[in-house]
Design a protein around this motif. Structure first.
Motif, PDB file in Angstrom:
ATOM      1  N   PRO A   1      18.069  22.633 -50.229  1.00  0.00           N
ATOM      2  CA  PRO A   1      19.137  23.597 -50.522  1.00  0.00           C
ATOM      3  C   PRO A   1      19.650  23.430 -51.958  1.00  0.00           C
ATOM      4  N   SER A   2      19.909  24.544 -52.590  1.00  0.00           N
ATOM      5  CA  SER A   2      20.359  24.480 -53.982  1.00  0.00           C
ATOM      6  C   SER A   2      21.210  25.707 -54.287  1.00  0.00           C
ATOM      7  N   ALA A   3      21.770  25.718 -55.479  1.00  0.00           N
ATOM      8  CA  ALA A   3      22.456  26.919 -55.979  1.00  0.00           C
ATOM      9  C   ALA A   3      22.030  27.111 -57.427  1.00  0.00           C
ATOM     10  N   SER A   4      22.142  28.358 -57.925  1.00  0.00           N
ATOM     11  CA  SER A   4      21.633  28.668 -59.263  1.00  0.00           C
ATOM     12  C   SER A   4      22.518  29.670 -59.977  1.00  0.00           C
ATOM     13  N   ILE A   5      22.543  29.520 -61.285  1.00  0.00           N
ATOM     14  CA  ILE A   5      23.025  30.613 -62.135  1.00  0.00           C
ATOM     15  C   ILE A   5      21.947  30.897 -63.186  1.00  0.00           C
ATOM     16  N   VAL A   6      21.952  32.139 -63.700  1.00  0.00           N
ATOM     17  CA  VAL A   6      21.082  32.470 -64.833  1.00  0.00           C
ATOM     18  C   VAL A   6      21.983  32.894 -65.983  1.00  0.00           C
ATOM     19  N   ARG A   7      21.960  32.073 -67.038  1.00  0.00           N
ATOM     20  CA  ARG A   7      22.731  32.402 -68.237  1.00  0.00           C
ATOM     21  C   ARG A   7      21.860  33.206 -69.195  1.00  0.00           C
ATOM     22  N   GLN A   8      22.516  33.873 -70.127  1.00  0.00           N
ATOM     23  CA  GLN A   8      21.774  34.533 -71.203  1.00  0.00           C
ATOM     24  C   GLN A   8      22.259  33.900 -72.498  1.00  0.00           C
ATOM     25  N   VAL A   9      21.371  33.182 -73.158  1.00  0.00           N
ATOM     26  CA  VAL A   9      21.792  32.463 -74.364  1.00  0.00           C
ATOM     27  C   VAL A   9      21.150  33.093 -75.599  1.00  0.00           C
ATOM     28  N   PRO A  10      21.850  33.053 -76.732  1.00  0.00           N
ATOM     29  CA  PRO A  10      21.266  33.651 -77.942  1.00  0.00           C
ATOM     30  C   PRO A  10      19.956  32.974 -78.316  1.00  0.00           C
ATOM     31  N   VAL A  11      19.023  33.764 -78.796  1.00  0.00           N
ATOM     32  CA  VAL A  11      17.675  33.244 -79.069  1.00  0.00           C
ATOM     33  C   VAL A  11      17.675  32.327 -80.288  1.00  0.00           C
TER      34      VAL A  11
END
Ligand code: NAD
Length: 479
Positions: free
Chosen positions: A134-144
């Protein structure tokens, strides 16, 4: 006009230390001024300034980015006369295109992307309970990271705005490289950065030719390249980028079709059909220069065009009534004229316009309409980037679609005729944008870019912001 010949490196206006280049006026053929391009050491300094600014976190605050972008927009608006004048002088763009396109679009871009600068793009994926772990996740958007923004000569500030506004909003830092044929308006913009409160190193502007472009794009500290220019140089940029595996956005050439549906009202569409590709002397990437006309309407189309062409005013870009100004250089005009000559030598004929206007100095040519050529001929394959259209007959709409799609390029298309019929045709075209009955003003929220060899990636819209963001997945074990 008080020109700026200085580059912008790490917040300072500095003289170039590379070879001297001359910027000519296409309208007179005479030099405007000379300046020194960046040395390769200065290319490195500009990239490292952008790197340090990015790594230091000075550009990490979204609310500050928004405020700075808005101040930059206000300053561009306040200095539009001066910067617009520079574009008229160095590109030869007719004055009436300055406010709506050359200045209006970058202004809109700065404000549109400013509104996205403090957005949190993080997606919360929540728990993954189905797995044995079991896990949890986020997806960030970071500047390239550090972006090289390389622009073509024909719309210098517009293209710069379309690159730096989303890149800066995303949190990237940039090194801008305008075309050495028309760097002056971009350098004037560079003088506004300090006043807008852009932190040192966040926006750098250097000038140079292919050697500087290669050094910039191959630099290991550049993370992403946004390039607008020709297919050939775009290919070179991709190869240069491959050395350090960096992403590219390529906005390249076009050979767009203009499909006039059989039911279109020829007298009313004639102006929009021709004016769309002769403006800026044909130096527009999306110019619809392959005009497809139903065979039953060919004679009428040509005779209406013959009556219309003399009304297209060619001449001094400073004249408010000028539609088509000069081409960027003598060499470029010779290239475009060479295509016309070879088309005529191999059986084509000029059915309207043609030749040069009677103007002393400058690199002018008259709008030219050619018939009697086939879509296989080089004049229908290659992008000319001049005020030259070809008219091609089609038997039925399926054939028109086939001809329109028979190109290695796929930037845009125009369709004229009943809107619902045109929408059905549009859906079958392999191009990035379709404009029906002239479309409308440029929309900041609608993406633009190429299919096939017209490019990779998109400008405008949220799509462009995404080019400058990298997704980052963060996952943690949970019980
Ligand atoms: P170009 O390809 O000759 O030059 C574009 C830029 O690339 C210039 O700044 C140039 O100095 C730089 N450059 C040259 N060699 C380089 C290298 N090896 N590495 C990195 N940079 C290098 O194009 P141009 O003549 O300035 O502009 C005309 C072209 O631009 C046309 O093909 C036109 O269709 C295209 N264009 C496309 C769009 C679009 O949005 N798709 C918009 C405008 C213009």
């Amino acid at each position: 006009m008080t020109w700026n010949t200085k580059l912008v490196i790490n917040g300072k206006l500095v003289a170039g230390e590379g070879a001297e280049i001359t910027v000519d006026s296409p309208a007179t053929g005479k030099p405007i001024l000379a300046l020194n391009q960046a040395s390769l050491v200065q290319v490195d300094e500009a990239v490292m300034a952008a790197r340090s600014a990015f790594d230091s976190g000075v550009w990490a605050d979204g609310a500050e980015r928004r405020d700075v972008l808005l101040r930059l927009a206000d300053l561009l608006e306040a200095h539009q006369e001066e910067i617009g004048a520079a574009i008229i002088d160095e590109v030869g763009t007719p004055k009436n295109l300055i406010a709506p396109l050359q200045i209006g679009v970058p202004l809109a871009a700065l404000r549109y992307y400013a509104a996205m600068a403090d957005r949190d793009h993080t997606r919360d994926l929540g728990p993954d309970q189905n797995s044995a772990m079991p896990s949890a996740s986020i997806v960030r958007q970071v500047p390239v990271g550090v972006v090289a923004a390389i622009t073509a000569y024909n719309y210098p500030v517009l293209m710069m705005g379309l690159k730096i506004a989303p890149a800066l909003a995303a949190g990237c830092t940039v090194v801008v490289l305008p075309s050495p044929q028309a760097p002056l308006a971009t350098l004037l913009f560079g003088k506004l950065l300090k006043e807008a409160g852009v932190p040192d190193g966040v926006v750098n502007i250097i000038v140079g030719g292919a050697d500087v472009g290669a050094a910039l794009t191959e630099h290991p500290e550049v993370d992403k390249i946004s390039f607008t220019g020709s297919v050939g140089v775009g290919r070179a940029v991709m190869q240069q980028a491959a050395k350090t595996i960096k992403g590219v956005v390529l906005e390249l050439g076009g050979k767009s079709a203009s499909i006039i549906l059989p039911d279109a009202d020829l007298p009313s569409v004639l102006g929009p059909v021709h004016l769309r590709y002769v403006r800026n002397a044909g130096q527009g990437c999306a110019s619809p220069t392959r005009i497809l006309v139903h065979e039953s309407k060919m004679e009428e189309f040509i005779s209406l065009s013959q009556a219309f062409f003399p009304s297209i005013k060619v001449g001094d870009p400073w004249d408010e009534d000028t539609v088509s100004g000069p081409l960027i250089s003598e060499a470029h005009r010779a290239r475009v004229e060479g295509y016309v000559e070879r088309a005529v030598a191999s059986g084509g004929h000029i059915v309207a316009g043609g030749g040069r206007p009677n103007i002393d100095g400058g690199w002018y040519m008259n709008p030219t309409l050619i018939a009697g050529v086939s879509n296989e001929d080089e004049i229908c394959r290659d992008e000319l980037f001049g005020p030259v259209g070809v008219v091609l007959p089609y038997r039925d709409i399926e054939e028109a679609i086939t001809i329109a799609n028979d190109s290695y390029l796929g930037l845009a298309a125009a369709i004229f005729g009943p809107t619902e019929d045109a929408k059905r045709v549009a859906a079958k075209l392999r191009v990035g944008s379709v404009y029906i009955n002239g479309g409308g003003a440029m929309r900041m929220d609608a993406p633009m870019g190429g299919f096939k060899q017209s490019g990779i990636g998109r400008e405008y819209g949220e799509e462009s912001l995404r080019e400058y963001l990298e997704p980052q997945h963060i996952q943690w074990a949970s019980s």
